[in-house]
Motif scaffolding. Structure first.
Motif, PDB file in Angstrom:
ATOM      1  N   ALA A  89       0.843  -1.197   0.000  1.00  0.00           N
ATOM      2  CA  ALA A  89       0.000   0.000   0.000  1.00  0.00           C
ATOM      3  C   ALA A  89       0.878   1.246   0.000  1.00  0.00           C
ATOM      4  O   ALA A  89       2.010   1.223   0.497  1.00  0.00           O
ATOM      5  N   ALA A  90       0.353   2.326  -0.543  1.00  0.00           N
ATOM      6  CA  ALA A  90       1.083   3.593  -0.568  1.00  0.00           C
ATOM      7  C   ALA A  90       1.503   3.970   0.849  1.00  0.00           C
ATOM      8  O   ALA A  90       0.729   3.857   1.788  1.00  0.00           O
ATOM      9  N   GLY A  91       2.760   4.374   1.002  1.00  0.00           N
ATOM     10  CA  GLY A  91       3.287   4.757   2.304  1.00  0.00           C
ATOM     11  C   GLY A  91       3.853   3.611   3.118  1.00  0.00           C
ATOM     12  O   GLY A  91       4.340   3.819   4.223  1.00  0.00           O
ATOM     13  N   SER A  92       3.814   2.380   2.604  1.00  0.00           N
ATOM     14  CA  SER A  92       4.274   1.207   3.361  1.00  0.00           C
ATOM     15  C   SER A  92       5.780   0.991   3.306  1.00  0.00           C
ATOM     16  O   SER A  92       6.350   0.432   4.234  1.00  0.00           O
ATOM     17  N   VAL A  93       6.416   1.398   2.213  1.00  0.00           N
ATOM     18  CA  VAL A  93       7.865   1.248   2.130  1.00  0.00           C
ATOM     19  C   VAL A  93       8.476   2.315   3.035  1.00  0.00           C
ATOM     20  O   VAL A  93       8.158   3.497   2.909  1.00  0.00           O
ATOM     21  N   PRO A  94       9.327   1.892   3.982  1.00  0.00           N
ATOM     22  CA  PRO A  94       9.891   2.852   4.944  1.00  0.00           C
ATOM     23  C   PRO A  94      10.651   3.986   4.254  1.00  0.00           C
ATOM     24  O   PRO A  94      11.387   3.761   3.302  1.00  0.00           O
ATOM     25  N   ARG A  95      10.436   5.186   4.740  1.00  0.00           N
ATOM     26  CA  ARG A  95      11.175   6.359   4.284  1.00  0.00           C
ATOM     27  C   ARG A  95      12.199   6.677   5.359  1.00  0.00           C
ATOM     28  O   ARG A  95      12.004   6.367   6.530  1.00  0.00           O
ATOM     29  N   SER A  96      13.286   7.301   4.966  1.00  0.00           N
ATOM     30  CA  SER A  96      14.289   7.674   5.948  1.00  0.00           C
ATOM     31  C   SER A  96      14.732   9.109   5.720  1.00  0.00           C
ATOM     32  O   SER A  96      14.621   9.631   4.619  1.00  0.00           O
ATOM     33  N   GLU A  97      15.199   9.714   6.776  1.00  0.00           N
ATOM     34  CA  GLU A  97      15.794  11.044   6.665  1.00  0.00           C
ATOM     35  C   GLU A  97      17.173  10.837   6.052  1.00  0.00           C
ATOM     36  O   GLU A  97      17.901   9.946   6.434  1.00  0.00           O
ATOM     37  N   GLY A  98      17.551  11.634   5.101  1.00  0.00           N
ATOM     38  CA  GLY A  98      18.857  11.464   4.466  1.00  0.00           C
ATOM     39  C   GLY A  98      18.797  10.400   3.383  1.00  0.00           C
ATOM     40  O   GLY A  98      17.799  10.228   2.705  1.00  0.00           O
ATOM     41  N   LYS A  99      19.870   9.629   3.265  1.00  0.00           N
ATOM     42  CA  LYS A  99      19.970   8.621   2.210  1.00  0.00           C
ATOM     43  C   LYS A  99      19.009   7.462   2.463  1.00  0.00           C
ATOM     44  O   LYS A  99      18.951   6.907   3.549  1.00  0.00           O
ATOM     45  N   ALA A 100      18.262   7.099   1.432  1.00  0.00           N
ATOM     46  CA  ALA A 100      17.286   6.013   1.546  1.00  0.00           C
ATOM     47  C   ALA A 100      17.993   4.670   1.705  1.00  0.00           C
ATOM     48  O   ALA A 100      19.019   4.420   1.082  1.00  0.00           O
ATOM     49  N   VAL A 101      17.435   3.798   2.534  1.00  0.00           N
ATOM     50  CA  VAL A 101      17.945   2.445   2.702  1.00  0.00           C
ATOM     51  C   VAL A 101      17.225   1.582   1.677  1.00  0.00           C
ATOM     52  O   VAL A 101      16.041   1.291   1.810  1.00  0.00           O
ATOM     53  N   ARG A 102      17.930   1.214   0.620  1.00  0.00           N
ATOM     54  CA  ARG A 102      17.322   0.473  -0.475  1.00  0.00           C
ATOM     55  C   ARG A 102      17.471  -1.038  -0.355  1.00  0.00           C
ATOM     56  O   ARG A 102      16.681  -1.770  -0.905  1.00  0.00           O
ATOM     57  N   VAL A 103      18.508  -1.521   0.339  1.00  0.00           N
ATOM     58  CA  VAL A 103      18.753  -2.964   0.434  1.00  0.00           C
ATOM     59  C   VAL A 103      18.732  -3.365   1.901  1.00  0.00           C
ATOM     60  O   VAL A 103      19.413  -2.790   2.730  1.00  0.00           O
TER      61      VAL A 103
END
Length: 109
Positions: free
Chosen positions: A89-103
């Motif tokens: 769902a929209a908004g479910s992938v965690p966001r982070s301050e600064g550089k995104a954690v992709r892996v």
């Protein structure tokens, strides 16, 4: 000696195939149905490493199951790897301050 951990903007090796996270990003974002928020989860449920792609649909995307199938086919065609795609769902992938954690590395040490 502890296991050496590589930087995750560098290459991953999944089932013997070299894969850059940026390659997955290119494939995901080339499909107009995906929002720019995603994560790659590396797991080893049994003996082989697996890659799970977590992503969110674009606002215009109405059929999430069709999006999942389309992305799995595109990722396999481009990388020769089968990856499970989970459309969240929209908004479910965690966001982070600064550089995104992709892996996210869930491999045993």
């Amino acid at each position: 000696m502890a296991r050496v951990r590589a930087r995750y903007d560098d290459m991953l090796i999944i089932r013997g195939v070299n894969l850059y996270p940026s390659e997955v990003e290119r494939i995901l974002l080339s499909d107009g149905g995906v929002a720019p928020h995603y994560q790659l989860v590396v797991e080893r449920p049994e003996t082989m490493d697996e890659l799970i792609v977590l992503c969110e649909p674009a606002e215009s995307e109405r059929d999430e199951e069709a999006l999942r199938r389309r992305l799995e086919r595109a990722l396999h065609a481009e990388t020769n790897l089968r990856m499970a795609v989970r459309v969240l769902a929209a908004g479910s992938v965690p966001r982070s301050e600064g550089k995104a954690v992709r892996v996210i590395d869930r491999l045993p040490d």
